[in-house]
Structure formats: structure tokens, C-alpha cells
Design a protein around this motif. Structure first.
Motif, PDB file in Angstrom:
ATOM      1  N   PRO A  35      -0.501  -5.330  -3.203  1.00 28.95           N
ATOM      2  CA  PRO A  35      -0.117  -5.157  -1.693  1.00 28.95           C
ATOM      3  C   PRO A  35       1.208  -4.778  -1.826  1.00 28.95           C
ATOM      4  CG  PRO A  35      -1.170  -7.194  -2.141  1.00 28.95           C
ATOM      5  CD  PRO A  35      -1.053  -6.868  -3.367  1.00 28.95           C
ATOM      6  N   LYS A  36       2.299  -5.257  -2.565  1.00 23.63           N
ATOM      7  CA  LYS A  36       3.757  -4.849  -2.338  1.00 23.63           C
ATOM      8  C   LYS A  36       3.742  -3.187  -2.731  1.00 23.63           C
ATOM      9  CE  LYS A  36       8.358  -6.280  -4.538  1.00 23.63           C
ATOM     10  NZ  LYS A  36       8.825  -4.874  -5.118  1.00 23.63           N
ATOM     11  N   LYS A  37       3.027  -2.901  -3.759  1.00 22.47           N
ATOM     12  CA  LYS A  37       3.079  -1.302  -3.878  1.00 22.47           C
ATOM     13  C   LYS A  37       2.657  -0.509  -2.980  1.00 22.47           C
ATOM     14  CE  LYS A  37       1.864   2.441  -7.321  1.00 22.47           C
ATOM     15  NZ  LYS A  37       2.468   3.300  -6.517  1.00 22.47           N
ATOM     16  N   ILE A  38       1.351  -1.210  -2.151  1.00 20.63           N
ATOM     17  CA  ILE A  38       0.931  -0.108  -1.191  1.00 20.63           C
ATOM     18  C   ILE A  38       1.828  -0.225   0.057  1.00 20.63           C
ATOM     19  CG2 ILE A  38      -1.151  -0.474   0.469  1.00 20.63           C
ATOM     20  CD1 ILE A  38      -3.043  -1.318  -1.861  1.00 20.63           C
ATOM     21  N   PHE A  39       2.530  -1.496   0.436  1.00 23.71           N
ATOM     22  CA  PHE A  39       3.299  -1.586   1.257  1.00 23.71           C
ATOM     23  C   PHE A  39       4.698  -0.462   1.117  1.00 23.71           C
ATOM     24  CE2 PHE A  39       2.128  -6.427   1.927  1.00 23.71           C
ATOM     25  CZ  PHE A  39       1.056  -6.007   2.461  1.00 23.71           C
ATOM     26  N   GLU A  40       5.195  -0.737  -0.046  1.00 19.46           N
ATOM     27  CA  GLU A  40       6.226   0.605  -0.273  1.00 19.46           C
ATOM     28  C   GLU A  40       5.763   1.739  -0.162  1.00 19.46           C
ATOM     29  OE1 GLU A  40       8.790  -2.855  -2.920  1.00 19.46           O
ATOM     30  OE2 GLU A  40       7.487  -1.603  -4.020  1.00 19.46           O
ATOM     31  N   ASP A  41       4.512   2.088  -0.757  1.00 21.76           N
ATOM     32  CA  ASP A  41       4.007   3.355  -0.844  1.00 21.76           C
ATOM     33  C   ASP A  41       3.808   4.009   0.671  1.00 21.76           C
ATOM     34  OD1 ASP A  41       4.225   3.606  -3.524  1.00 21.76           O
ATOM     35  OD2 ASP A  41       2.021   3.308  -3.701  1.00 21.76           O
ATOM     36  N   ASN A  42       3.939   3.145   1.556  1.00 18.04           N
ATOM     37  CA  ASN A  42       3.898   3.503   2.976  1.00 18.04           C
ATOM     38  C   ASN A  42       5.184   3.482   3.942  1.00 18.04           C
ATOM     39  OD1 ASN A  42       0.789   4.171   4.044  1.00 18.04           O
ATOM     40  ND2 ASN A  42       0.599   2.837   2.215  1.00 18.04           N
ATOM     41  N   GLY A  43       6.167   3.206   3.086  1.00 18.52           N
ATOM     42  CA  GLY A  43       7.400   3.392   3.897  1.00 18.52           C
ATOM     43  C   GLY A  43       7.933   1.714   4.196  1.00 18.52           C
ATOM     44  N   TYR A  44       7.440   0.677   3.705  1.00 18.21           N
ATOM     45  CA  TYR A  44       8.152  -0.332   4.145  1.00 18.21           C
ATOM     46  C   TYR A  44       8.914  -1.033   3.136  1.00 18.21           C
ATOM     47  CZ  TYR A  44       4.861  -0.889   7.759  1.00 18.21           C
ATOM     48  OH  TYR A  44       4.151  -0.662   9.115  1.00 18.21           O
ATOM     49  N   ASP A  45       9.934  -1.761   3.527  1.00 15.56           N
ATOM     50  CA  ASP A  45      11.090  -2.345   2.662  1.00 15.56           C
ATOM     51  C   ASP A  45      10.340  -3.801   2.440  1.00 15.56           C
ATOM     52  OD1 ASP A  45      13.061  -3.271   1.220  1.00 15.56           O
ATOM     53  OD2 ASP A  45      14.153  -3.605   3.009  1.00 15.56           O
ATOM     54  N   VAL A  46      10.026  -4.185   1.153  1.00 14.79           N
ATOM     55  CA  VAL A  46       9.325  -5.654   0.917  1.00 14.79           C
ATOM     56  C   VAL A  46      10.374  -6.504   0.226  1.00 14.79           C
ATOM     57  CG1 VAL A  46       7.313  -6.729  -0.403  1.00 14.79           C
ATOM     58  CG2 VAL A  46       7.098  -4.394   0.545  1.00 14.79           C
ATOM     59  N   GLU A  47      10.607  -7.641   0.770  1.00 18.57           N
ATOM     60  CA  GLU A  47      11.714  -8.332   0.159  1.00 18.57           C
ATOM     61  C   GLU A  47      10.385  -9.796  -0.232  1.00 18.57           C
ATOM     62  OE1 GLU A  47      15.863  -8.514   1.867  1.00 18.57           O
ATOM     63  OE2 GLU A  47      14.339  -9.411   3.231  1.00 18.57           O
ATOM     64  N   VAL A  48      11.012 -10.583  -1.364  1.00 19.10           N
ATOM     65  CA  VAL A  48       9.972 -11.499  -1.872  1.00 19.10           C
ATOM     66  C   VAL A  48      10.934 -12.929  -1.865  1.00 19.10           C
ATOM     67  CG1 VAL A  48       8.851 -12.528  -3.798  1.00 19.10           C
ATOM     68  CG2 VAL A  48       8.770 -10.032  -3.460  1.00 19.10           C
TER      69      VAL A  48
END
Length: 182
Positions: A35-48
Motif C-alpha cells: 500500500p505504501k508504494k501504491i499511495f506514493e505512486d499516486n502522489g501521497y506523502d506517507v508517514e509511518v
């Protein structure tokens, strides 16, 4: 104008932020990384976020250094809060901080997602009462006992709450979350 543009740029990027919460030990690798890669590939900044800033270890051996302590999470900064599963997620089943984050996100109409065993966290936080949800099959009683309507599907969406059954559903889970954010 530079300051105005800078503050606008900061605000516009913060609108596309997703928080993923992992256990310090035994999070499920694919449920974080797919999911992290999919979110980032769609322009989202992901924090964990995690209960510790030490490098967390996945069930299959992956390692990830969280950027944020759970106690520092500000729900209003994110469009979605995602709980990663794996056997380690049981450490959050009765965690008051995680329950507060989840309840806050639901109250603020954010997208809230949980996969594998993590839907039990949502159930125990009281946000699945009367809602359709799914979970890793061995934990279905946790959902039922806390008032959820267990469906057994790979991915289940009820309003802004999205649950998934495990690693095989990670990709569909991520795309269902993205669709809900649009």
C-alpha cells in the motif's frame, strides 16, 4: 509573495498525507510496503508511526524505521489513517493512544483502514459497531464480539472505514483506500 507561495505549497502537500501505523515487531511486510508504494505512486506523502522510533521488524524480515511516535500523531494532518496488520498488531488491540487516533479520525470523517489482524483494533476502539468489516479469518470473533458485521470478504468498505483480510488483499485494499480519498 515568496512566503505566501511557500505556505501555500506546504499546505497543499499536507492535504495528500497518509499515516500508516505499524507494530514495533512482527508487522506484516506486504501490508506496509505494497500500500505504501501504491499511495506514493499516486502522489501521497506517507508517514509511518509506531510506539517506538527504533527500527521495526516485519514478520518476513523487512525492517522499517518509523518517522513518528504514536503519541505525536496529529490526526488533522492526514487524509487517511491506516493500521498495518501482522501478528505484532495485537500490541495495539487495547492501546489507548491508537484507539484515540482511530476514534478521532472517524469523528473527523477521515478514511480509516485496517488489514489482517488490525481490524480488531478498530473493533476494540468501538468504531465498527453496526459496520460491515472483514479481518484475518482466525480473528473474526473479535469483530463479532465488538458489534461489527463480519463479511469474510477480501476487502470490505463501509462508509469511510475500509478493512481487509490479509496480505493477499493488500493491493486491492490500497486501491480501495485511494478511490475513497478521491
Amino acid at each position: 509573495w515568496g512566503n505566501v507561495l511557500n505556505s501555500w505549497a506546504k499546505n497543499s502537500t499536507s492535504e495528500k498525507k497518509i499515516l500508516m501505523i505499524i507494530a514495533p515487531q512482527n508487522f506484516r511486510d506486504e501490508e506496509l510496503f505494497i500500500p505504501k508504494k501504491i499511495f506514493e505512486d499516486n502522489g501521497y506523502d506517507v508517514e509511518v508511526a509506531c510506539s517506538s522510533l527504533k527500527t521495526a521488524k516485519g514478520m518476513l524480515g523487512a525492517r522499517y524505521k518509523p518517522e513518528l511516535l504514536l503519541s505525536k500523531v496529529r490526526v488533522e494532518k492526514y487524509q487517511a489513517i491506516i493500521l498495518v496488520g501482522g501478528s505484532g498488531s495485537v500490541v495495539y488491540f487495547n492501546n489507548k493512544i491508537v484507539h484515540r487516533i482511530v476514534r478521532s479520525a472517524v469523528k473527523e470523517h477521515k478514511v480509516v483502514g485496517a488489514i489482517c489482524l488490525a481490524p480488531c483494533i478498530l473493533a476494540k476502539a468501538g468504531v465498527l459497531k453496526g459496520k460491515k468489516a472483514t479481518v484475518w479469518y482466525s480473528a473474526k470473533n473479535c469483530l463479532i464480539e465488538n458489534g461489527a458485521i463480519y463479511t469474510g470478504r477480501g476487502v470490505e468498505k463501509d462508509g469511510n472505514i475500509i478493512t481487509a483480510s490479509g496480505p493477499l488483499a493488500a493491493k486491492q485494499f490500497a486501491y480501495t483506500i485511494l478511490k475513497s480519498l478521491k
